[in-house]
Design a protein around this motif. Structure first.
Motif, PDB file in Angstrom:
ATOM      1  N   VAL A  89       0.889  -0.900  -0.005  1.00  0.00           N
ATOM      2  CA  VAL A  89       0.501   0.231   0.164  1.00  0.00           C
ATOM      3  C   VAL A  89       0.730   1.433  -0.272  1.00  0.00           C
ATOM      4  CG1 VAL A  89      -0.081  -0.553   3.070  1.00  0.00           C
ATOM      5  CG2 VAL A  89      -1.814   1.175   1.288  1.00  0.00           C
ATOM      6  N   SER A  90       0.928   2.388  -1.070  1.00  0.00           N
ATOM      7  CA  SER A  90       1.126   3.772  -0.838  1.00  0.00           C
ATOM      8  C   SER A  90       2.068   4.429   0.749  1.00  0.00           C
ATOM      9  CB  SER A  90       0.566   4.128  -1.737  1.00  0.00           C
ATOM     10  OG  SER A  90       0.011   5.231  -0.934  1.00  0.00           O
ATOM     11  N   TRP A  91       2.749   4.741   0.678  1.00  0.00           N
ATOM     12  CA  TRP A  91       2.576   5.938   1.683  1.00  0.00           C
ATOM     13  C   TRP A  91       2.257   6.767   2.437  1.00  0.00           C
ATOM     14  CZ3 TRP A  91       6.073   4.469   6.284  1.00  0.00           C
ATOM     15  CH2 TRP A  91       6.692   3.773   6.121  1.00  0.00           C
ATOM     16  N   ARG A  92       1.555   7.512   1.098  1.00  0.00           N
ATOM     17  CA  ARG A  92       1.126   8.388   2.048  1.00  0.00           C
ATOM     18  C   ARG A  92      -0.607   7.690   2.212  1.00  0.00           C
ATOM     19  NH1 ARG A  92       1.606  13.102  -1.179  1.00  0.00           N
ATOM     20  NH2 ARG A  92       2.860  11.482  -2.638  1.00  0.00           N
ATOM     21  N   THR A  93      -0.888   6.643   1.275  1.00  0.00           N
ATOM     22  CA  THR A  93      -2.096   5.939   2.067  1.00  0.00           C
ATOM     23  C   THR A  93      -2.430   5.772   3.373  1.00  0.00           C
ATOM     24  OG1 THR A  93      -2.777   5.426  -0.368  1.00  0.00           O
ATOM     25  CG2 THR A  93      -4.271   4.258   2.149  1.00  0.00           C
ATOM     26  N   VAL A  94      -0.914   5.185   3.708  1.00  0.00           N
ATOM     27  CA  VAL A  94      -0.898   4.639   5.159  1.00  0.00           C
ATOM     28  C   VAL A  94      -1.071   5.904   6.494  1.00  0.00           C
ATOM     29  CG1 VAL A  94       0.669   3.777   6.741  1.00  0.00           C
ATOM     30  CG2 VAL A  94       0.294   2.812   4.759  1.00  0.00           C
ATOM     31  N   PHE A  95      -0.534   6.667   5.273  1.00  0.00           N
ATOM     32  CA  PHE A  95      -0.313   8.474   6.183  1.00  0.00           C
ATOM     33  C   PHE A  95      -1.815   8.849   6.689  1.00  0.00           C
ATOM     34  CE2 PHE A  95       4.663  10.115   6.085  1.00  0.00           C
ATOM     35  CZ  PHE A  95       4.581   8.849   6.613  1.00  0.00           C
ATOM     36  N   LEU A  96      -2.730   9.147   5.729  1.00  0.00           N
ATOM     37  CA  LEU A  96      -3.932   9.372   5.288  1.00  0.00           C
ATOM     38  C   LEU A  96      -4.929   8.186   6.334  1.00  0.00           C
ATOM     39  CD1 LEU A  96      -4.327  10.117   1.616  1.00  0.00           C
ATOM     40  CD2 LEU A  96      -4.262  11.800   3.792  1.00  0.00           C
ATOM     41  N   ILE A  97      -4.397   7.904   6.703  1.00  0.00           N
ATOM     42  CA  ILE A  97      -4.742   5.996   7.704  1.00  0.00           C
ATOM     43  C   ILE A  97      -4.611   6.754   8.670  1.00  0.00           C
ATOM     44  CG2 ILE A  97      -5.715   4.070   8.331  1.00  0.00           C
ATOM     45  CD1 ILE A  97      -5.262   3.588   5.076  1.00  0.00           C
ATOM     46  N   GLU A  98      -3.569   7.198   9.329  1.00  0.00           N
ATOM     47  CA  GLU A  98      -3.040   6.914  10.532  1.00  0.00           C
ATOM     48  C   GLU A  98      -3.512   8.340  10.921  1.00  0.00           C
ATOM     49  OE1 GLU A  98       1.189   5.237   9.371  1.00  0.00           O
ATOM     50  OE2 GLU A  98       0.998   7.402  10.385  1.00  0.00           O
ATOM     51  N   TYR A  99      -3.541   9.252  10.273  1.00  0.00           N
ATOM     52  CA  TYR A  99      -3.969  10.919  11.125  1.00  0.00           C
ATOM     53  C   TYR A  99      -5.504  11.144  10.721  1.00  0.00           C
ATOM     54  CZ  TYR A  99       1.355  11.055   9.838  1.00  0.00           C
ATOM     55  OH  TYR A  99       2.613  11.432  10.005  1.00  0.00           O
ATOM     56  N   VAL A 100      -6.324  10.176  10.154  1.00  0.00           N
ATOM     57  CA  VAL A 100      -7.925  10.262   9.818  1.00  0.00           C
ATOM     58  C   VAL A 100      -8.318   9.622  11.682  1.00  0.00           C
ATOM     59  CG1 VAL A 100      -8.764   8.680   8.813  1.00  0.00           C
ATOM     60  CG2 VAL A 100      -9.260  10.248   8.594  1.00  0.00           C
ATOM     61  N   GLY A 101      -7.496   8.565  12.331  1.00  0.00           N
ATOM     62  CA  GLY A 101      -8.038   8.406  13.178  1.00  0.00           C
ATOM     63  C   GLY A 101      -8.787   9.169  14.912  1.00  0.00           C
ATOM     64  N   PRO A 102      -7.811   9.912  14.967  1.00  0.00           N
ATOM     65  CA  PRO A 102      -7.764  11.446  15.713  1.00  0.00           C
ATOM     66  C   PRO A 102      -8.914  12.174  15.063  1.00  0.00           C
ATOM     67  CG  PRO A 102      -5.490  10.852  15.190  1.00  0.00           C
ATOM     68  CD  PRO A 102      -6.121   9.720  14.996  1.00  0.00           C
ATOM     69  N   LEU A 103      -8.930  12.831  15.097  1.00  0.00           N
ATOM     70  CA  LEU A 103      -9.589  13.649  13.818  1.00  0.00           C
ATOM     71  C   LEU A 103     -11.366  12.852  13.595  1.00  0.00           C
ATOM     72  CD1 LEU A 103      -7.960  14.420  10.570  1.00  0.00           C
ATOM     73  CD2 LEU A 103      -8.020  15.604  12.406  1.00  0.00           C
ATOM     74  N   ILE A 104     -11.020  11.335  14.014  1.00  0.00           N
ATOM     75  CA  ILE A 104     -12.847  10.801  13.735  1.00  0.00           C
ATOM     76  C   ILE A 104     -12.919  10.693  15.307  1.00  0.00           C
ATOM     77  CG2 ILE A 104     -13.998   8.790  13.578  1.00  0.00           C
ATOM     78  CD1 ILE A 104     -12.714   8.864  11.363  1.00  0.00           C
ATOM     79  N   ILE A 105     -11.781  10.159  16.553  1.00  0.00           N
ATOM     80  CA  ILE A 105     -12.157  10.020  17.905  1.00  0.00           C
ATOM     81  C   ILE A 105     -12.233  10.946  18.879  1.00  0.00           C
ATOM     82  CG2 ILE A 105     -10.812   9.086  19.413  1.00  0.00           C
ATOM     83  CD1 ILE A 105      -9.737   6.931  17.627  1.00  0.00           C
ATOM     84  N   HIS A 106     -11.762  11.535  18.565  1.00  0.00           N
ATOM     85  CA  HIS A 106     -11.878  13.071  19.542  1.00  0.00           C
ATOM     86  C   HIS A 106     -12.884  14.186  19.702  1.00  0.00           C
ATOM     87  CE1 HIS A 106      -7.388  13.780  21.222  1.00  0.00           C
ATOM     88  NE2 HIS A 106      -7.575  13.185  20.381  1.00  0.00           N
ATOM     89  N   PRO A 107     -13.619  14.621  18.531  1.00  0.00           N
ATOM     90  CA  PRO A 107     -14.912  14.960  18.231  1.00  0.00           C
ATOM     91  C   PRO A 107     -15.877  13.919  19.198  1.00  0.00           C
ATOM     92  CG  PRO A 107     -14.365  15.055  16.120  1.00  0.00           C
ATOM     93  CD  PRO A 107     -13.034  14.019  16.674  1.00  0.00           C
TER      94      PRO A 107
END
Length: 312
Positions: A89-107
């Protein structure tokens, strides 16, 4: 044109059962060309899944390496090995998935406290600041992933995405959100009322330091981007803001940003994430620092440290 044998370094995938494989090459053939030949024979065994190495050495060979430099001018009878790295899987995709977690969880924790703490309460200014910091930080990360970062390695094994994401989804997501948005930090809590955590001057000062760290981190990412032309793996010695004292100022500024959150809240979850992240980034920085010194030799500034000025 001569023949080159490609053997399998391990059990080949089910869709590539034709090894050893013989291909025709020339002195100008590169490792990337070899990968392309294998992919042409077995389309599902695409280049990113392949690790090419010498039969006598397990180290992966760079794609731009010419076979003539590996096997000499007499390529006839030469042999390389290929290993399946698994689905990629592309590193760009990995980063996008990594960082979206807190953006969903914190709200979810911030806006629905009754679900997690059994009651509603008024958020303190401290909680509002921390929520803003976390959301802005990871939005910045997502935007940098799309528009700024250029990756020297195009892909990584798909299975690693779960390990990489756990750090952000669990430590800076679930643990941090659950801890800092609970009633202990609410507007009426004695832990906040009448303390520095409720002092407007302190909160504004903390916001100023945090913004300095985030903008400085962005600046160093832009500097690194400009060192590498699009579509290349070119590496140059980085200079400019932040790089005078350390090889990896982006990590240094990242540390400062999260240290601000720790100092504001004294949250055990924040400190755990901070310590784990600081140790990890320090190890990355030391590795990059050694690679810089090895690659550029005397050209690389000797006074620089890896991540912390004058210290490490």
């Amino acid at each position: 044109m001569v023949s080159l044998t490609i053997s399998s370094a391990s059990k080949p995938p089910s869709f590539a059962k034709g090894f050893p494989l013989t291909i025709d090459v020339t002195s100008d053939t590169t490792v990337a060309d070899v990968k392309a030949s294998i992919a042409a024979k077995f389309p599902k065994f695409y280049s990113a899944r392949q690790k090419i190495s010498l039969k006598t050495d397990k180290k992966a060979l760079s794609d731009d390496t010419k076979l003539s430099t590996l096997l000499g001018s007499q390529l006839q009878g030469g042999e390389l090995q290929v290993k399946d790295l698994g689905a990629q899987v592309s590193w760009r995709t990995v980063f996008l998935i990594e960082y979206v977690g807190p953006l969903i969880i914190h709200p979810i924790f911030y806006y629905f406290p009754r679900l997690w703490y059994g009651r509603s309460f008024q958020h303190s200014e401290l909680q509002k600041y921390v929520f803003a910091f976390v959301m802005l930080h990871f939005i910045k990360r997502e935007l940098e992933t799309v528009f700024v970062h250029r990756f020297s390695h195009g892909t990584m094994p798909f299975r690693n995405i779960f390990k990489n994401s756990a750090h952000y989804h669990i430590f800076s997501g679930l643990f941090l959100a659950f801890d800092v948005y609970r009633p202990k930090y609410s507007a009426t809590s004695p832990y906040v009322v009448g303390t520095y955590r409720n002092n407007e001057t302190f909160l504004w000062a903390a916001a100023g330091v945090w913004a300095f760290a985030e903008l400085s981190n962005l600046h160093t990412h832009l500097t690194l981007r400009n060192l590498r032309p699009a579509g290349t793996r070119t590496r140059k010695v980085p200079y400019g803001y932040g790089f005078t004292q350390v090889s990896c100022p982006n990590y240094f500024f990242e540390v400062i940003g999260w240290l601000v959150v720790c100092g504001m809240t004294n949250s055990i979850a924040a400190w755990i994430f901070f310590v784990f992240g600081t140790v990890t980034m320090s190890l990355w920085a030391l590795k990059k620092h050694r690679n810089y010194m090895k690659e550029f030799g005397k050209e690389y500034p000797r006074g620089r440290k890896a991540i912390f000025p004058f210290i490490l």
